[in-house]
Design a protein around this motif. Structure first.
Motif, PDB file in Angstrom:
ATOM      1  N   ARG A   5       0.826  -1.205   0.000  1.00 25.98           N
ATOM      2  CA  ARG A   5       0.000   0.000   0.000  1.00 25.98           C
ATOM      3  C   ARG A   5       0.864   1.262   0.000  1.00 25.98           C
ATOM      4  O   ARG A   5       0.589   2.223  -0.702  1.00 25.98           O
ATOM      5  CB  ARG A   5      -0.911  -0.013   1.230  1.00 25.98           C
ATOM      6  CG  ARG A   5      -1.889   1.165   1.293  1.00 25.98           C
ATOM      7  CD  ARG A   5      -2.734   1.078   2.543  1.00 25.98           C
ATOM      8  NE  ARG A   5      -1.909   1.173   3.741  1.00 25.98           N
ATOM      9  CZ  ARG A   5      -2.239   0.653   4.920  1.00 25.98           C
ATOM     10  NH1 ARG A   5      -3.372  -0.034   5.048  1.00 25.98           N
ATOM     11  NH2 ARG A   5      -1.449   0.791   5.955  1.00 25.98           N
ATOM     12  N   GLU A   6       1.957   1.229   0.811  1.00 24.63           N
ATOM     13  CA  GLU A   6       2.826   2.399   0.928  1.00 24.63           C
ATOM     14  C   GLU A   6       3.521   2.733  -0.387  1.00 24.63           C
ATOM     15  O   GLU A   6       3.796   3.901  -0.686  1.00 24.63           O
ATOM     16  CB  GLU A   6       3.883   2.145   2.007  1.00 24.63           C
ATOM     17  CG  GLU A   6       3.337   2.037   3.418  1.00 24.63           C
ATOM     18  CD  GLU A   6       3.139   3.398   4.063  1.00 24.63           C
ATOM     19  OE1 GLU A   6       3.362   4.416   3.387  1.00 24.63           O
ATOM     20  OE2 GLU A   6       2.767   3.426   5.249  1.00 24.63           O
ATOM     21  N   LEU A   7       3.829   1.705  -1.178  1.00 24.41           N
ATOM     22  CA  LEU A   7       4.615   1.913  -2.398  1.00 24.41           C
ATOM     23  C   LEU A   7       3.783   1.760  -3.668  1.00 24.41           C
ATOM     24  O   LEU A   7       4.336   1.669  -4.765  1.00 24.41           O
ATOM     25  CB  LEU A   7       5.786   0.924  -2.422  1.00 24.41           C
ATOM     26  CG  LEU A   7       6.743   1.005  -1.224  1.00 24.41           C
ATOM     27  CD1 LEU A   7       7.750  -0.126  -1.283  1.00 24.41           C
ATOM     28  CD2 LEU A   7       7.449   2.349  -1.192  1.00 24.41           C
ATOM     29  N   ALA A   8       2.475   1.751  -3.529  1.00 22.96           N
ATOM     30  CA  ALA A   8       1.596   1.519  -4.686  1.00 22.96           C
ATOM     31  C   ALA A   8       1.739   2.605  -5.748  1.00 22.96           C
ATOM     32  O   ALA A   8       1.455   2.365  -6.930  1.00 22.96           O
ATOM     33  CB  ALA A   8       0.146   1.416  -4.223  1.00 22.96           C
ATOM     34  N   HIS A   9       2.183   3.809  -5.340  1.00 21.35           N
ATOM     35  CA  HIS A   9       2.280   4.921  -6.294  1.00 21.35           C
ATOM     36  C   HIS A   9       3.516   4.839  -7.181  1.00 21.35           C
ATOM     37  O   HIS A   9       3.626   5.579  -8.159  1.00 21.35           O
ATOM     38  CB  HIS A   9       2.298   6.248  -5.541  1.00 21.35           C
ATOM     39  CG  HIS A   9       3.526   6.447  -4.720  1.00 21.35           C
ATOM     40  ND1 HIS A   9       3.777   5.735  -3.563  1.00 21.35           N
ATOM     41  CD2 HIS A   9       4.609   7.275  -4.891  1.00 21.35           C
ATOM     42  CE1 HIS A   9       4.933   6.118  -3.049  1.00 21.35           C
ATOM     43  NE2 HIS A   9       5.457   7.043  -3.826  1.00 21.35           N
ATOM     44  N   LEU A  10       4.440   3.950  -6.840  1.00 23.22           N
ATOM     45  CA  LEU A  10       5.658   3.860  -7.641  1.00 23.22           C
ATOM     46  C   LEU A  10       5.375   3.137  -8.951  1.00 23.22           C
ATOM     47  O   LEU A  10       4.596   2.184  -9.006  1.00 23.22           O
ATOM     48  CB  LEU A  10       6.745   3.115  -6.865  1.00 23.22           C
ATOM     49  CG  LEU A  10       7.234   3.769  -5.576  1.00 23.22           C
ATOM     50  CD1 LEU A  10       8.340   2.921  -4.946  1.00 23.22           C
ATOM     51  CD2 LEU A  10       7.735   5.183  -5.837  1.00 23.22           C
ATOM     52  N   PRO A  11       6.020   3.543 -10.034  1.00 20.01           N
ATOM     53  CA  PRO A  11       5.770   2.909 -11.334  1.00 20.01           C
ATOM     54  C   PRO A  11       6.417   1.529 -11.401  1.00 20.01           C
ATOM     55  O   PRO A  11       7.338   1.223 -10.651  1.00 20.01           O
ATOM     56  CB  PRO A  11       6.444   3.869 -12.320  1.00 20.01           C
ATOM     57  CG  PRO A  11       7.597   4.435 -11.537  1.00 20.01           C
ATOM     58  CD  PRO A  11       7.061   4.594 -10.125  1.00 20.01           C
ATOM     59  N   ARG A 152       9.624  -1.802  -4.408  1.00 19.50           N
ATOM     60  CA  ARG A 152       8.644  -2.593  -3.647  1.00 19.50           C
ATOM     61  C   ARG A 152       9.057  -4.075  -3.596  1.00 19.50           C
ATOM     62  O   ARG A 152       8.860  -4.740  -2.576  1.00 19.50           O
ATOM     63  CB  ARG A 152       7.245  -2.419  -4.236  1.00 19.50           C
ATOM     64  CG  ARG A 152       6.988  -3.082  -5.554  1.00 19.50           C
ATOM     65  CD  ARG A 152       5.601  -2.772  -6.075  1.00 19.50           C
ATOM     66  NE  ARG A 152       5.559  -1.443  -6.650  1.00 19.50           N
ATOM     67  CZ  ARG A 152       4.454  -0.878  -7.133  1.00 19.50           C
ATOM     68  NH1 ARG A 152       3.301  -1.507  -7.031  1.00 19.50           N
ATOM     69  NH2 ARG A 152       4.486   0.315  -7.672  1.00 19.50           N
ATOM     70  N   TYR A 183       9.150  10.132  -7.713  1.00 17.98           N
ATOM     71  CA  TYR A 183       7.716   9.944  -7.452  1.00 17.98           C
ATOM     72  C   TYR A 183       7.368  10.180  -5.984  1.00 17.98           C
ATOM     73  O   TYR A 183       6.636   9.414  -5.350  1.00 17.98           O
ATOM     74  CB  TYR A 183       7.274   8.544  -7.888  1.00 17.98           C
ATOM     75  CG  TYR A 183       7.460   8.324  -9.362  1.00 17.98           C
ATOM     76  CD1 TYR A 183       6.467   8.675 -10.277  1.00 17.98           C
ATOM     77  CD2 TYR A 183       8.661   7.805  -9.854  1.00 17.98           C
ATOM     78  CE1 TYR A 183       6.652   8.506 -11.642  1.00 17.98           C
ATOM     79  CE2 TYR A 183       8.862   7.625 -11.213  1.00 17.98           C
ATOM     80  CZ  TYR A 183       7.855   7.987 -12.102  1.00 17.98           C
ATOM     81  OH  TYR A 183       8.044   7.829 -13.457  1.00 17.98           O
ATOM     82  N   GLY A 184       7.948  11.264  -5.448  1.00 23.28           N
ATOM     83  CA  GLY A 184       7.627  11.659  -4.081  1.00 23.28           C
ATOM     84  C   GLY A 184       8.511  11.051  -3.009  1.00 23.28           C
ATOM     85  O   GLY A 184       8.405  11.433  -1.836  1.00 23.28           O
TER      86      GLY A 184
END
Length: 415
Positions: A5-11, A152, A183-184
């Motif tokens: 969940r924490e790293l879901a935004h990474l491509p 991830r 990505y943040g």
């Protein structure tokens, strides 16, 4: 911690791999096991890619040569993950690589040690990635943004194998500048339990230390000098010891536990020396540590050593462990000059029969070059050295390619 969940935004890396043809010289280097492909060695490339995309390198006969992580903004354009035969790079592959690295460090757990390097980048087959363990904390440091799309998978692997309470992300300065590829993600980011203001605690050969894993140098501590610190402990009994570039007092604390009657920790960083003081307090249950007189000296190493000489201070052991003076080839001569100055100053502070411990962590300065310089400098000032031993890397900082050999240290008696 819910890493997914924490790293879901990474491509995720592109499914389309980049095909690369390279120069004959680069082909030979890769066949010999070198982990880097430089941008200037690329002769042909199928298409542009993003950081972390997988690049497949072919030889001149269009046969598979290697596969690695692509980094378009770096002169090290591809960091090799596997060579020789086509390899599937996925979560299972990363788990296997990390597990292999973890198993190689198992002997350290028998030494009352909970602070050590778990993954040593290129030397463990994971180029551009360092993972250090400090007790129940893992610190991951990225030296290339090519690891971002694979983060991830790597973090899931170490979480499964070690199950830490927290993970801390550290980024090299080069990586921090590439904000669009992060990505943040930010340097010092923490997943899991927060870190106390004073840092995280760990053991090294039964000695307690505290590391600032969020703001400290490297990942918070210089784990590579563990064996050399233990050597200092065996030689320190009854001596007055000067520790130059002391940082958080690693060598100083070992000297104290070894029975040194006086230890001076010299460093330009007041926060680092404050940490050194805390480390001494953590070990007051040890009678030798409690009995040692520990003096903190804040200042530039060169100037402070001159002041100590002028004040008539003398020691039976001088430890000089400077930072990397030569990060580029054109800095080598200047680094050698600096090492020579430090040796001369150190010898002036040593009593006859005293021990000089002189280290270098500059990979550009080769071992024989360094050792020869130390000896020639000593002879030049009329204080030749009698070697005790030459040392290199620790178990957890293994060497897998020529540039990976950076640490060397000379222990010697001075006339």
């Amino acid at each position: 911690m819910n890493l997914e969940r924490e790293l879901a935004h990474l491509p995720r890396p592109s499914e389309k791999r980049i095909a690369v043809r390279v120069s004959p010289a680069a082909e030979r280097r890769i066949r010999k096991g070198h982990p880097w492909l430089f941008d200037k060695a690329i002769r042909q490339q199928s298409h542009d890619g993003r950081p972390g995309d997988l690049a497949v390198i072919f030889d001149r006969k269009k046969r598979f040569l290697a596969i690695g992580l692509y980094a378009p903004a770096s002169p090290i354009r591809v960091r090799i993950l596997a060579r020789g035969k086509p390899t599937q790079i996925d979560a299972d592959w990363f788990l296997y690589q990390v597990e292999t690295a973890v198993e190689q460090r198992l002997p350290l757990l028998q030494t009352n040690t909970t602070g050590y390097r778990v993954v040593h980048g290129e030397n463990d087959g994971l180029p551009g990635l360092v993972i250090d363990r400090y007790g129940e904390t893992l610190v991951l440091k990225l030296y290339t943004t090519a690891w971002v799309p694979h983060l991830r998978d790597v973090m899931a692997a170490v979480n499964k194998l070690i199950q830490p309470k927290r993970m801390v992300l550290r980024l090299s300065r080069f990586v921090q500048r590439q904000t669009d590829a992060l990505y943040g993600l930010v340097d010092g980011q923490i997943w899991g339990r927060p870190v106390r203001n004073t840092g995280v605690r760990f053991l090294e050969n039964g000695i307690y230390f505290e590391a600032d894993v969020v703001h400290g140098q490297k990942t918070g501590f210089f784990l590579d000098q563990r064996d050399n610190r233990a050597r200092v402990e065996k030689l320190a009994a009854g001596k007055r010891v000067l520790n130059v570039f002391a940082y958080t007092g690693g060598f100083s604390l070992y000297a104290a536990r070894g029975g040194a009657k006086e230890v001076v920790s010299l460093d330009i960083s007041q926060p680092a020396l404050a940490n050194a003081m805390r480390n001494f307090k953590l070990n007051q249950a040890n009678e030798a540590v409690a009995a040692a007189e520990h003096e903190l000296l804040v200042g530039d190493a060169f100037q402070s050593m001159k002041q100590l000489i002028g004040n008539g201070r003398r020691f039976e052991m001088v430890i000089i462990d400077p930072p990397a003076f030569a990060k580029r080839q054109d800095e080598v001569e200047r680094a050698l000059t600096a090492y020579g100055r430090l040796v001369r100053l150190g010898l002036k502070l040593l009593q006859p029969g005293g021990i000089l411990v002189m280290a270098s962590c500059s990979s550009r300065v080769k071992a024989n070059q360094f050792f020869d310089l130390v000896h020639k400098t000593a002879v030049g000032v009329g204080r030749p050295l009698q070697e005790i031993e030459r040392t290199g890397h620790t178990l957890d900082h293994l060497i897998g390619f020529p540039e990976g050999a950076y640490l060397k240290c000379l222990f010697s008696y001075v006339v």
